[in-house]
Enzyme design. Structure first.
Site, PDB file in Angstrom:
ATOM      1  N   ARG A 102       0.817  -1.220   0.000  1.00 40.46           N
ATOM      2  CA  ARG A 102       0.000   0.000   0.000  1.00 40.46           C
ATOM      3  C   ARG A 102       0.851   1.270   0.000  1.00 40.46           C
ATOM      4  O   ARG A 102       0.481   2.283   0.567  1.00 40.46           O
ATOM      5  CB  ARG A 102      -0.964   0.034   1.195  1.00 40.46           C
ATOM      6  CG  ARG A 102      -1.921  -1.138   1.271  1.00 40.46           C
ATOM      7  CD  ARG A 102      -2.887  -1.183   0.087  1.00 40.46           C
ATOM      8  NE  ARG A 102      -3.847  -2.264   0.280  1.00 40.46           N
ATOM      9  CZ  ARG A 102      -3.654  -3.515  -0.120  1.00 40.46           C
ATOM     10  NH1 ARG A 102      -2.542  -3.842  -0.760  1.00 40.46           N
ATOM     11  NH2 ARG A 102      -4.570  -4.439   0.103  1.00 40.46           N
ATOM     12  N   SER A 179     -11.365   1.014   3.446  1.00 41.94           N
ATOM     13  CA  SER A 179     -10.618   0.587   4.633  1.00 41.94           C
ATOM     14  C   SER A 179      -9.756   1.743   5.122  1.00 41.94           C
ATOM     15  O   SER A 179      -8.909   2.249   4.383  1.00 41.94           O
ATOM     16  CB  SER A 179      -9.737  -0.620   4.303  1.00 41.94           C
ATOM     17  OG  SER A 179     -10.535  -1.726   3.933  1.00 41.94           O
ATOM     18  N   GLU A 276      -4.746   4.076   5.746  1.00 39.65           N
ATOM     19  CA  GLU A 276      -4.566   3.667   4.347  1.00 39.65           C
ATOM     20  C   GLU A 276      -4.891   4.787   3.372  1.00 39.65           C
ATOM     21  O   GLU A 276      -4.139   4.987   2.413  1.00 39.65           O
ATOM     22  CB  GLU A 276      -5.444   2.440   4.054  1.00 39.65           C
ATOM     23  CG  GLU A 276      -5.271   1.920   2.638  1.00 39.65           C
ATOM     24  CD  GLU A 276      -5.845   0.528   2.459  1.00 39.65           C
ATOM     25  OE1 GLU A 276      -6.236   0.213   1.318  1.00 39.65           O
ATOM     26  OE2 GLU A 276      -5.900  -0.242   3.419  1.00 39.65           O
TER      27      GLU A 276
END
Length: 277
Positions: A102, A179, A276
């Protein structure tokens, strides 16, 4: 925002050949799911598990977007960028982007330096990626023994809907940025301590004796259940990783709840969650 805001609206979806590879060149402003749908419609493998993710194509290399067993770093061949330091347009190879879980150079070392203009993906006609347990389970229950990329896309969209992770005006749980926290990675000794605190912590083994722990599990066991409410913000009733706007919430409200969650997880498990989005 008190200032000039530029929205990257560069469009275009172009399939072509480069040597033996099929390449897909996409303008950074194209909606990402439109790109996935186009690739799947032609039977190409490589991005089918990334269906239903809202956002622009230009955001995918920044985040190294990933879901259900795939990451865009698996297929990105190059990224065309405007270097704000030199004022020049450059082409970076996928290997130059320093992709990680990520993250990428665009989100870490060189944050703010580059404007993504175009992304080139290498795709192929091959069997789709089916490794994620939820995905495997749903396809088995549907009796799909040899799934096509279209089967996988449909299954991923179905799973995401059950978690409130596909934009739907009639579902208040979708008023989120997806998320909110990344799954933390700990060493084996730390994972064993988590198990002693909460009677067994799930985890996914990684190389070098590291274990990825589901952030959703940590959040729930730190006292934040699905549907948790905190004034105008709260957690999705379907997924504890999504912070939702329950009506009239400000960015400050969202960040305040995220900070409380992060602190309680740290106090209980000695794990610091990282955002995130």
């Amino acid at each position: 925002v008190k200032g000039l805001v530029l929205q990257i609206a560069i469009g275009g979806i172009d399939f072509g050949r480069q040597g033996d590879a099929t390449v897909l060149r996409v303008g950074a402003g194209e909606p990402w799911d439109t790109v996935v749908a186009a690739a799947v419609s032609k039977g190409f493998q490589g991005v089918e598990c990334l269906s239903g993710i809202p956002g622009s194509t230009g955001g995918t290399p920044v985040q190294n977007v990933g879901a259900y067993g795939q990451e865009v770093s698996d297929t990105i061949a190059q990224v065309t960028v405007l270097d704000r330091e030199s004022g020049e347009v450059e082409t970076l190879r996928g290997t130059d982007c320093r992709f990680g879980y990520r993250t990428s150079r665009f989100k870490s070392d060189d944050v703010g330096r580059f404007v993504v203009c175009e992304v080139t993906y290498e795709l192929r006609h091959a069997h789709p990626t089916v490794t994620y347990p939820d995905l495997v389970d749903l396809l088995e229950r549907r009796g799909v023994g040899s799934p096509s990329v279209a089967d996988v896309r449909d299954a991923v969209l179905s799973i995401r809907r059950t978690k409130g992770m596909v934009l739907d005006a009639s579902d208040p749980d979708t008023r989120s940025v997806g998320s909110f926290f990344m799954n933390p990675i700990v060493d084996a000794r730390h994972h064993a301590r988590l198990a002693s605190v909460a009677g067994g912590a799930p985890g996914f083994a990684l190389p070098s004796d590291r274990i990825k722990v589901p952030a959703a599990w940590l959040i729930e066991h730190a006292g934040f259940s699905k549907g948790h409410g905190s004034g105008p913000v709260g957690l999705s009733s379907k997924h504890p990783l999504a912070i939702v706007n329950r009506g009239g919430a400000t960015a400050h409200d969202v960040v305040a709840l995220a900070r409380r969650i992060k602190q309680q997880v740290a106090d209980r498990f000695d794990v610091w969650l990282r955002p995130e989005p």
